[in-house]
Design an enzyme around this catalytic site. Structure first.
Site, PDB file in Angstrom:
ATOM      1  N   ASN A  17       0.695  -1.393   0.091  1.00 26.78           N
ATOM      2  CA  ASN A  17       0.191   0.112   0.169  1.00 26.78           C
ATOM      3  C   ASN A  17       1.186   1.289  -0.375  1.00 26.78           C
ATOM      4  O   ASN A  17       1.390   1.781   1.208  1.00 26.78           O
ATOM      5  CB  ASN A  17      -1.118   0.036   1.064  1.00 26.78           C
ATOM      6  CG  ASN A  17      -1.910   1.582   1.462  1.00 26.78           C
ATOM      7  OD1 ASN A  17      -2.121   1.923   0.458  1.00 26.78           O
ATOM      8  ND2 ASN A  17      -2.374   1.128   2.532  1.00 26.78           N
ATOM      9  N   TRP A  18       1.265   1.675  -0.948  1.00 27.82           N
ATOM     10  CA  TRP A  18       2.169   2.740  -1.225  1.00 27.82           C
ATOM     11  C   TRP A  18       1.076   4.473  -0.884  1.00 27.82           C
ATOM     12  O   TRP A  18       1.971   5.357  -1.007  1.00 27.82           O
ATOM     13  CB  TRP A  18       2.038   3.216  -2.280  1.00 27.82           C
ATOM     14  CG  TRP A  18       3.322   1.939  -3.107  1.00 27.82           C
ATOM     15  CD1 TRP A  18       3.951   0.777  -2.355  1.00 27.82           C
ATOM     16  CD2 TRP A  18       4.043   2.020  -3.866  1.00 27.82           C
ATOM     17  NE1 TRP A  18       4.470   0.194  -3.195  1.00 27.82           N
ATOM     18  CE2 TRP A  18       4.714   0.635  -4.250  1.00 27.82           C
ATOM     19  CE3 TRP A  18       4.207   2.322  -5.674  1.00 27.82           C
ATOM     20  CZ2 TRP A  18       5.216   0.262  -5.830  1.00 27.82           C
ATOM     21  CZ3 TRP A  18       4.824   1.850  -6.908  1.00 27.82           C
ATOM     22  CH2 TRP A  18       5.352   1.168  -6.225  1.00 27.82           C
ATOM     23  N   LYS A  19       0.852   4.276  -0.335  1.00 30.03           N
ATOM     24  CA  LYS A  19      -0.617   5.786  -0.303  1.00 30.03           C
ATOM     25  C   LYS A  19      -0.462   6.941  -0.798  1.00 30.03           C
ATOM     26  O   LYS A  19      -0.339   6.575  -2.062  1.00 30.03           O
ATOM     27  CB  LYS A  19      -0.175   6.349   1.457  1.00 30.03           C
ATOM     28  CG  LYS A  19      -0.239   4.717   1.702  1.00 30.03           C
ATOM     29  CD  LYS A  19      -0.053   4.735   3.834  1.00 30.03           C
ATOM     30  CE  LYS A  19       0.155   4.011   4.223  1.00 30.03           C
ATOM     31  NZ  LYS A  19      -0.108   3.675   6.029  1.00 30.03           N
ATOM     32  N   HIS A 105      -9.859   0.982   4.274  1.00 29.33           N
ATOM     33  CA  HIS A 105      -8.408   1.519   4.928  1.00 29.33           C
ATOM     34  C   HIS A 105      -8.561   2.896   6.462  1.00 29.33           C
ATOM     35  O   HIS A 105      -9.658   3.370   6.198  1.00 29.33           O
ATOM     36  CB  HIS A 105      -7.864   1.520   4.257  1.00 29.33           C
ATOM     37  CG  HIS A 105      -6.333   1.748   4.885  1.00 29.33           C
ATOM     38  ND1 HIS A 105      -5.930   3.022   5.896  1.00 29.33           N
ATOM     39  CD2 HIS A 105      -5.217   1.173   4.868  1.00 29.33           C
ATOM     40  CE1 HIS A 105      -4.740   2.493   6.287  1.00 29.33           C
ATOM     41  NE2 HIS A 105      -4.360   1.359   5.771  1.00 29.33           N
ATOM     42  N   GLU A 174      -6.145  -4.577  10.402  1.00 30.24           N
ATOM     43  CA  GLU A 174      -4.996  -4.061  10.879  1.00 30.24           C
ATOM     44  C   GLU A 174      -5.970  -2.444  11.476  1.00 30.24           C
ATOM     45  O   GLU A 174      -6.185  -1.969  12.015  1.00 30.24           O
ATOM     46  CB  GLU A 174      -5.601  -2.848   9.758  1.00 30.24           C
ATOM     47  CG  GLU A 174      -4.843  -3.337   8.612  1.00 30.24           C
ATOM     48  CD  GLU A 174      -3.968  -2.285   7.027  1.00 30.24           C
ATOM     49  OE1 GLU A 174      -3.189  -2.558   6.825  1.00 30.24           O
ATOM     50  OE2 GLU A 174      -4.565  -1.248   7.401  1.00 30.24           O
ATOM     51  N   GLY A 180       1.662   2.601  11.353  1.00 34.05           N
ATOM     52  CA  GLY A 180       3.189   3.896  11.084  1.00 34.05           C
ATOM     53  C   GLY A 180       4.756   3.140  10.861  1.00 34.05           C
ATOM     54  O   GLY A 180       5.020   3.875  10.886  1.00 34.05           O
ATOM     55  N   GLY A 238       2.175  -0.838   4.388  1.00 35.13           N
ATOM     56  CA  GLY A 238       3.197   0.651   3.996  1.00 35.13           C
ATOM     57  C   GLY A 238       3.713   0.720   3.956  1.00 35.13           C
ATOM     58  O   GLY A 238       4.736   0.806   3.320  1.00 35.13           O
TER      59      GLY A 238
HETATM   60  C1  PEP Z   1      -1.241   0.214   6.430  1.00 32.33           C
HETATM   61  O1  PEP Z   1      -1.646   1.894   6.658  1.00 32.33           O
HETATM   62  O2  PEP Z   1      -2.082  -0.478   5.685  1.00 32.33           O
HETATM   63  C2  PEP Z   1      -0.230  -0.435   6.326  1.00 32.33           C
HETATM   64  C3  PEP Z   1      -0.292  -1.174   6.915  1.00 32.33           C
HETATM   65  O3  PEP Z   1       0.735   0.830   7.167  1.00 32.33           O
HETATM   66  P1  PEP Z   1       2.022   1.110   7.774  1.00 32.33           P
HETATM   67  O4  PEP Z   1       2.872  -0.749   7.304  1.00 32.33           O
HETATM   68  O5  PEP Z   1       2.974   1.622   7.315  1.00 32.33           O
HETATM   69  O6  PEP Z   1       1.853   0.741   9.327  1.00 32.33           O
END
Ligand code: PEP
Length: 258
Positions: A17-19, A105, A174, A180, A238
């Site tokens: 998930n590159w956001k 999400h 999640e 984060g 993420g």
């Molecule tokens: C997400 O936002 O879906 C996620 C898993 O982020 P991170 O891996 O940065 O905690």
């Protein structure tokens, strides 16, 4: 903890998930190329890139000629195709090879203000257009697995209301407090909650959804999560999905080298 061996037979999914990253198409192509290379021994469509919309078409072109990596969308519309400024139709996503769509999400729930009703509408549309929803659920504050599960069951009931019991979908557990990239998470906590989600789904759906874990997974803690690979059916990542080195290590640990 009771193990459900049936789910472990499914190929684990790894969703990047590159956001709102990276900031240029050049960087997106470079990162995708490294992930494609790392995933060359992974099973077909087991690694998914979820890039921002502007990169979907160029990455669709880049993915041609290989099978391990496929495309997911980070978001989708709650509307069928019509005159609607700023929306992207499901037909366009399908034409660009998008097979799965992340929906619900926590950043969209709590920053954008998406409701369960909207999420429910999106889940139905994603499915109606032949794609697989990857529904994100999770408690907002650290609590006990039992309380987290009670919260998640409510989310699931609302988000998949009216959904065909046989319909195919996946879930990403999640815990919002764990998102984060560098939060401390106990993998056994995640596995306990996911085990509960499996049990809940077995009662409510006839198809067995994969349940992924997401929240601060990276190359240094992936082994701890993989200890529970009979329960955790993959990962939504993420921050670490933007680091090619992390992804290379994670892909090797999950799929090995054949
Ligand atoms: C997400 O936002 O879906 C996620 C898993 O982020 P991170 O891996 O940065 O905690």
């Amino acid at each position: 903890m009771a193990q459900r061996k049936a789910t472990s037979l499914q190929t684990p999914l790894l969703v990047c998930n590159w956001k709102m990253n990276p900031q240029s198409l050049r960087e997106a192509r470079a990162l995708a190329s490294k992930i494609i290379r790392a995933a060359r021994y992974a099973p077909p469509a087991s690694v998914l890139l979820a890039p921002p919309f502007p990169y979907v078409a160029p990455l669709h072109a880049l993915l041609k000629g290989q099978r391990a990596v496929a495309l997911a969308a980070q978001n989708s519309t709650a509307h069928e195709q019509r005159a609607l400024t700023g929306e992207v139709s499901y037909g366009m996503l399908a034409d660009m090879g998008v097979s799965r769509v992340i929906v619900g999400h926590s950043e969209r729930r709590y920053i954008i203000g998406e409701t369960d009703k909207t999420i429910n509408e999106k889940v139905a549309l994603i499915h109606a257009h032949g794609m697989t929803p990857l529904l994100c659920v999770g408690e907002t504050k650290k609590t006990t697995p039992a309380k987290a599960l009670a919260f998640i069951e409510q989310q699931l009931v609302r988000d998949v209301a009216g959904f065909d019991k046989r319909a195919h979908f996946s879930i990403a557990y999640e815990p919002v407090w764990a998102i984060g990239g560098s939060k401390e998470v106990d993998p056994s906590y995640a596995a306990h909650v996911i085990e509960g989600i499996h049990v809940f789904c077995a009662h409510h759906f006839s198809s067995v959804p994969r349940v992924l874990y997401g929240g601060s997974v990276h190359c240094k803690n992936i082994d701890d999560f993989l200890y529970y690979r009979d329960t955790i059916n993959g990962f939504l990542i993420g921050s670490a999905s933007l680091r090619a080195q992390d992804m290379t290590i994670i892909i090797k640990k999950i799929y090995g080298k054949r």
